[in-house]
Scaffold this active site. Structure first.
Site, mmCIF file in Angstrom:
data_model
loop_
_atom_site.group_PDB
_atom_site.id
_atom_site.type_symbol
_atom_site.label_atom_id
_atom_site.label_comp_id
_atom_site.label_asym_id
_atom_site.label_seq_id
_atom_site.Cartn_x
_atom_site.Cartn_y
_atom_site.Cartn_z
ATOM 1 N N GLY A 161 -28.975 39.208 49.094
ATOM 2 C CA GLY A 161 -29.321 38.437 50.278
ATOM 3 C C GLY A 161 -30.821 38.464 50.506
ATOM 4 C CB ILE B 261 -32.982 43.062 52.448
ATOM 5 C CG1 ILE B 261 -33.220 42.872 53.949
ATOM 6 C CG2 ILE B 261 -33.592 44.391 51.980
ATOM 7 C CD1 ILE B 261 -32.521 43.891 54.830
ATOM 8 N NE ARG C 134 -18.464 39.303 50.680
ATOM 9 C CZ ARG C 134 -18.291 39.061 51.973
ATOM 10 N NH1 ARG C 134 -17.056 38.969 52.454
ATOM 11 N NH2 ARG C 134 -19.316 38.895 52.768
ATOM 12 C CB ALA D 187 -27.054 48.966 52.334
ATOM 13 N NE ARG D 188 -25.755 49.573 59.262
ATOM 14 C CZ ARG D 188 -26.970 49.083 59.456
ATOM 15 N NH1 ARG D 188 -27.967 49.436 58.647
ATOM 16 N NH2 ARG D 188 -27.199 48.246 60.455
ATOM 17 C CD GLU E 262 -28.197 56.836 59.482
ATOM 18 O OE1 GLU E 262 -28.627 56.418 60.577
ATOM 19 O OE2 GLU E 262 -28.375 56.249 58.416
ATOM 20 C CG HIS F 254 -31.716 54.346 59.702
ATOM 21 N ND1 HIS F 254 -30.375 54.298 59.957
ATOM 22 C CD2 HIS F 254 -32.105 53.050 59.556
ATOM 23 C CE1 HIS F 254 -29.958 53.033 59.969
ATOM 24 N NE2 HIS F 254 -30.997 52.262 59.727
ATOM 25 N N GLY G 41 -36.150 52.244 57.262
ATOM 26 C CA GLY G 41 -36.283 50.940 56.615
ATOM 27 C C GLY G 41 -37.052 49.910 57.417
#
Length: 321
Positions: free
Chosen positions: A156, A158, A178, A238-239, A268, A286, A288
């Site tokens: 995407g 990023i 996907r 990402a996560r 977190e 975290h 980013g």
């Protein structure tokens, strides 16, 4: 004004100015994430909620806000912390903050990549510990990036920004996801699509840029790590739950993969203790989107979304139900 806007944690002043023009603003005073009980109490009677990534906005929070709730503005590009059907089912709108944090997050991903491949964190720790050292040709050797393959999971905005930066370092780009990206973007990045298993098997660096969903939770588990090269590096901006942290700690300790760079974590602010014991993993808290410019832009975009909805208009960046 009758509109009541609750901000769950302090945001930059330019965003508050936009919100004050749209309604009565209450900023929660606690300099920490609210507990579930505190969050429900704070949003009672709210027409708009400005939420942080650590706030779980679920059906109970929606009920606590009451029937007047019209918008939940998440100050993040991801919205896995929001029960979107619960919010939209109550007649409110969910918004996020895409785009404005793309460059900052891509910069951070490349920083982690360089730290992991060139052992920069390990080298700094050595000096700060005042350990003896001297230059020689075999000292703290890392690995270069030119002609290496960067495998991006989720190409995407990023992911594309990371690809552009990586190409400047001479890396080859592969991606999975996907959906395949537009042919023009693939051509610009010289990016080839690979199935996930092939991307894991052939990439020198795997960088995660996918959203957190039930499908991607623990996407990188013990089996995925075992499929990677022993010399491979994993980057996650990402996560946290996209990676099984315990499996990753085991893989790094046993040499299944060479190194990792992590900006996000499963639980977190807690970090898997096994990761913190290892020299071949870089961990940052975290960061980013953590530039003054970016965090201000994120808060301002959330504020504009709230103002638009409460003013009877359409939000700038709505999230689908």
């Amino acid at each position: 004004m009758d509109e009541r806007i609750v901000v769950t944690r302090a945001v930059p002043e330019p965003a508050l100015e936009l919100l004050r023009a749209a309604g009565e603003v209450r900023v929660c005073e606690q300099d920490r994430p609210l507990t579930p009980d505190e969050l429900r109490a704070a949003v009672a009677g709210a027409h708009g909620i400005v939420a942080m990534v650590h706030d779980r906005i679920d059906a109970e929070v929606v009920r606590a806000a009451g029937p007047g709730l019209r918008v939940v503005a998440n100050v993040a590009v991801g919205y896995d912390n929001i029960d979107v059907p619960a919010v939209t089912g109550a007649g409110a709108v969910v918004t996020n903050t895409p785009g404005v944090l793309t460059d900052a997050t891509a910069d951070l991903a490349m920083g982690l990549l360089l730290m992991a491949t060139r052992r920069l964190g390990e080298g700094e720790r050595l000096l700060r510990a005042r350990q003896p050292w001297n230059f020689h040709l075999g000292f703290m050797l890392g690995t270069g990036l030119r002609d290496k393959t960067l495998g991006i999971v989720g190409l995407g905005g990023i992911g594309q920004a990371v690809a552009r930066r990586a190409r400047a370092f001479g890396m080859r780009i592969a991606y999975t996801g996907r959906n395949r990206v537009d042919e023009r973007i693939a051509a610009e990045l010289d990016a080839r699509y690979l199935p996930m298993d092939e991307l894991l098997r052939t990439s020198d660096v795997v960088s995660l840029h996918c959203p957190l969903t039930e499908r991607t939770r623990h996407l990188v588990d013990a089996a995925a790590l075992a499929a990677m090269k022993p010399s491979a590096v994993l980057i996650n901006t990402a996560r946290g739950p996209v990676v099984d942290e315990r499996a990753l700690a085991t893989a790094l300790r046993e040499g299944t993969i060479a190194a990792a760079g992590l900006d996000v974590f499963e639980n977190e602010p807690e970090v898997e203790p096994g990761l913190l014991e290892l020299d071949n993993v870089v961990v940052v808290p975290h960061l980013g989107s953590a530039t003054t410019e970016t965090r201000t832009a994120m808060a301002e975009l959330a504020a504009r979304n709230v103002a638009a909805v409460l003013g009877g208009g359409e939000p700038v960046t709505p999230v689908g139900g």
